[in-house]
Design a protein around this motif. Structure first.
Motif, short mmCIF file in Angstrom:
data_model
loop_
_atom_site.label_atom_id
_atom_site.label_comp_id
_atom_site.label_asym_id
_atom_site.label_seq_id
_atom_site.Cartn_x
_atom_site.Cartn_y
_atom_site.Cartn_z
N ARG A 268 1.00 -1.24 0.05
CA ARG A 268 0.05 0.18 -0.32
C ARG A 268 1.05 0.91 0.25
N ASN A 269 2.06 1.17 0.99
CA ASN A 269 2.26 2.74 1.15
C ASN A 269 3.98 2.94 0.50
N VAL A 270 3.94 1.52 0.13
CA VAL A 270 6.18 1.14 -1.34
C VAL A 270 5.37 1.67 -3.00
N TYR A 271 4.54 0.35 -2.86
CA TYR A 271 4.33 -0.39 -4.06
C TYR A 271 3.66 0.66 -4.63
N VAL A 272 2.05 1.16 -4.82
CA VAL A 272 2.12 1.55 -4.74
C VAL A 272 2.09 3.29 -4.71
N LYS A 273 2.44 3.99 -3.87
CA LYS A 273 2.51 5.30 -3.72
C LYS A 273 3.79 5.53 -4.04
N ASN A 274 4.44 4.54 -5.38
CA ASN A 274 6.15 5.26 -5.36
C ASN A 274 5.45 6.48 -6.64
N THR A 275 6.15 7.62 -6.40
CA THR A 275 6.21 8.56 -6.91
C THR A 275 7.37 9.07 -8.29
N ASP A 276 7.80 7.94 -8.55
CA ASP A 276 8.81 8.04 -10.19
C ASP A 276 7.93 8.48 -10.94
N SER A 277 8.14 10.13 -11.99
CA SER A 277 7.40 10.37 -12.13
C SER A 277 8.06 9.54 -13.83
N ASN A 278 8.06 9.37 -14.03
CA ASN A 278 8.24 8.26 -15.29
C ASN A 278 7.51 6.51 -15.27
N LEU A 279 6.81 6.83 -14.11
CA LEU A 279 5.95 5.58 -14.20
C LEU A 279 4.41 5.76 -14.94
N ARG A 280 3.98 4.86 -15.52
CA ARG A 280 2.56 5.15 -16.47
C ARG A 280 2.11 5.30 -15.84
N SER A 281 1.55 5.26 -16.32
CA SER A 281 -0.97 5.91 -15.97
C SER A 281 -1.77 3.47 -15.45
N SER A 282 -0.84 3.07 -16.63
CA SER A 282 -0.97 1.81 -16.11
C SER A 282 -0.13 0.80 -15.04
N SER A 436 4.16 -12.34 -10.05
CA SER A 436 5.33 -11.71 -10.15
C SER A 436 5.41 -10.65 -9.01
N SER A 437 4.44 -9.75 -9.44
CA SER A 437 3.98 -9.03 -8.16
C SER A 437 4.13 -9.61 -6.92
N TRP A 438 3.70 -10.02 -6.10
CA TRP A 438 3.72 -11.20 -4.92
C TRP A 438 5.20 -11.37 -4.99
N HIS A 439 5.82 -12.24 -6.15
CA HIS A 439 7.62 -12.41 -5.46
C HIS A 439 8.33 -11.36 -5.19
N LYS A 440 7.97 -10.11 -6.03
CA LYS A 440 8.48 -9.11 -5.08
C LYS A 440 8.67 -8.25 -4.61
N CYS A 441 7.02 -8.89 -4.00
CA CYS A 441 7.31 -8.50 -2.27
C CYS A 441 7.90 -8.94 -1.50
N GLN A 443 10.31 -10.12 -2.13
CA GLN A 443 12.13 -10.01 -2.49
C GLN A 443 12.23 -8.81 -1.64
N GLU A 444 11.63 -7.69 -1.53
CA GLU A 444 11.76 -6.37 -0.61
C GLU A 444 11.68 -7.18 0.43
N LEU A 445 10.93 -7.71 0.90
CA LEU A 445 10.55 -7.85 2.37
C LEU A 445 11.65 -8.95 3.54
N SER A 446 12.46 -9.37 1.99
CA SER A 446 13.50 -10.55 2.56
C SER A 446 14.19 -10.66 4.09
N GLY A 447 13.73 -11.36 5.28
CA GLY A 447 15.26 -11.46 6.37
C GLY A 447 14.10 -9.95 7.31
N GLN A 448 12.70 -10.02 6.74
CA GLN A 448 11.19 -9.51 7.47
C GLN A 448 10.98 -9.99 8.02
N LEU A 449 10.26 -10.83 6.91
CA LEU A 449 9.42 -11.82 7.94
C LEU A 449 9.63 -13.37 8.81
N LYS A 450 8.90 -13.16 9.42
CA LYS A 450 9.02 -14.70 10.59
C LYS A 450 8.52 -15.75 9.35
N GLY A 451 7.94 -15.77 9.21
CA GLY A 451 7.43 -17.00 8.56
C GLY A 451 5.91 -18.07 9.94
#
Length: 529
Positions: A268-282, A436-441, A443-451
């Motif tokens: 919600r706060n990182v993946y969705v709210k990415n402020t990259d100006s080059n990010l396409r609307s799609s 693919s989006s789930w795997h990216k998530c 990867q970004e949280l690798s080492g932070q999740l207890k499982g």
């Protein structure tokens, strides 16, 4: 090198399908050559969309695989090392006709007793007749076409068809090539005994699923067409299965509450709210969609493929009002602070009950969403009541705003797919997009999740469904009701009891009834005089 327009993985990451900005209508297949810094590339012909390109990639993969593997030499047992008797007379063991060649040592096909009175020297001799077969690749392709006809007749799901096609083309064809099985007549009782070893690296559940799919090919195609010996087709040991243990069932562990908070927060706060100006609307639309996809899957227990087929007409939102205890106490305190006595509020409080009295304190408005899901396995429709009304309403408003801002010539109707692509008239996003989006998530949280406490396996996209099931069991929900909501069998749900966190039910286990006396049992002895 031209700039990439789109790229996605296929065949479980074994290959990629891509297209370039200068050739947006052309699709290309690419796979990495093992132990080399190079790729095998093919242009995919006669495709017009992503789904068709993904299907064609399976065929290309099978073709390239067969070109780079060496077939195994056919093994001949010592007992089978006999002289060629094709031109020799065989003794007659008994004056009877035989349809089973196994009685005469051929191991396949059949034999018949020749009685030709015009040529007495030939009478009483058995002539071997080998069972007729067809090339194995031809048989597999023909069976796939029959399955495709079932898809067009709505007798078979499209995703199920793709899964079957991948098993037959990507795995079965190369296996037969390696084992030297060129014709259906070459299949014997030991033909598939090496399949589990061939699929090393896969989970036992995956191996067993593929084994059953291959058995379906034997039962539904080879056997009815008499392309395989009856004794072989009916053997229960034709395609061995892996023995599945309890730990093998934990492939999609449930997500604990702390980890889910981190996952949802990142999306919600990182993946969705990415402020990259080059990010396409799609791209932003996709990420916003993926956020709601995860919310709805985790809180409904639906399978991913079931959500992909969900349409707006399948959602019924109900406005209800419940009583919030904290809000109720706050409102009463505010009135009493003004010197107003509050009377008639001593009735029992039920946080789950709906508020009937419009004047009641602590009224809190909620939107209940009833989701009508068609099972991807049984085809039956089930109703799932959820607290997702607000999420559905928010996402629909976002869709309408997105269409307006991007001036898309499309309209949202009751039959519109909820998780469709607005740039392709709301046709389906493919399942690999979501994984693919789930795997990216992850990867970004690798080492932070207890499982999960009882599983060392990583969270998968199916873990959100497991989370819903496990949460229902922990809350004490009736197992029959939960099985109806999830589309699971009761037996499958009962297996989940074995991995429920015992600490969550510690109070129930360690509860001591203080002050209560042990009940005296007046037992009657039936054998006393």
């Amino acid at each position: 090198m031209p700039k990439l327009l789109e790229k996605f993985k296929v065949l479980g990451g074994r290959a990629e399908v891509l297209r370039y900005e200068n050739l947006p209508n052309s699709w290309y297949y690419r796979e990495k050559i093992p132990d080399e810094k190079a790729y095998r590339t093919r242009k995919i012909s006669n495709v017009s969309n992503k789904e068709e390109a993904e299907d064609a990639a399976i065929l290309i993969y099978a073709e390239l695989s067969s070109q780079h593997v060496k077939p195994k030499e056919k093994r001949i047992k010592r007992t089978e090392k006999i002289k060629d008797t094709a031109n020799q007379s065989l003794p007659v063991p008994s004056p009877r006709l035989s349809a089973n060649a196994a009685d005469h040592g051929s191991g396949r096909g059949g034999a018949y007793l020749l009685t030709d009175r015009s040529k007495p020297e030939r009478s009483g001799k058995f002539i071997n007749r080998k069972r007729r077969g067809v090339p194995i690749d031809q048989a597999i392709d023909d069976y796939i076409e029959k399955l495709r006809d079932r898809v067009e007749a709505n007798e078979l799901g499209e995703l199920t068809f793709r899964d079957l096609m991948q098993t037959y083309i990507v795995h079965l064809k190369p296996y037969c090539f390696l084992e030297g099985i060129k014709s259906t007549a070459d299949i014997n009782l030991e033909s598939f005994h090496n399949y589990l070893l061939y699929r090393k690296g896969c989970s036992k559940l995956t191996k067993n699923k593929e084994a059953r799919q291959i058995k379906g090919f034997v039962d539904n195609y080879l056997s009815p067409k008499k392309l395989i010996d009856v004794d072989v087709a009916t053997s229960k040991k034709l395609i061995p299965l892996s023995k599945v243990k309890q730990e093998d069932l934990d492939a999609n562990p449930a997500i604990n509450e702390e980890d889910w908070t981190k996952i949802n927060s990142w999306i919600r706060n990182v993946y969705v709210k990415n402020t990259d100006s080059n990010l396409r609307s799609s791209v932003h639309y996709w990420r916003y969609l993926f956020w709601h996809f995860t919310l709805i899957m985790k809180n409904s227990g639906a399978r991913p493929n079931e959500l992909l087929n969900l349409r707006w007409k399948d959602i019924q939102i109900e406005y209800v009002v419940r009583i919030s205890q904290s809000k109720k106490e706050q409102e009463i305190e505010e009135l009493e602070a003004e010197g107003i006595d509050v009377l008639g509020e001593d009735e029992d409080f039920d946080a789950n009950a709906w508020a009937v009295n419009p004047e009641a304190f602590g009224r809190e408005e909620r939107l209940i969403a009833h989701i009508f899901i068609k099972s991807s396995k049984t085809g039956k429709t089930r109703e799932v009541p959820t607290n997702l009304g607000k999420a559905f309403k928010r996402f629909k408003e976002y869709q309408e705003l997105y269409i307006k801002e991007n001036k898309l010539d499309i309209e949202i109707t009751p039959t519109t797919l909820i998780f469709g692509n607005p740039h392709k008239y709301y046709s389906k996003y493919t399942y690999p997009n979501f994984t693919s989006s789930w795997h990216k998530c992850m990867q970004e949280l690798s080492g932070q999740l207890k499982g999960h406490k009882f599983s060392d396996r990583p969270y998968t996209i199916y873990s959100m469904r497991s989370t819903f099931v496990e949460a229902g069991l922990l809350k004490g929900m009736d197992v029959f009701l939960l099985s109806r909501i999830c589309g699971h069998s009761v037996d499958m749900l009962q297996r989940h009891y074995e991995r429920i966190d015992v600490k969550e039910r510690a109070e129930e286990i360690t509860k001591i009834s203080y002050g209560s006396k042990k009940k005296k049992i007046n037992e009657i002895d039936l054998f006393s005089n």
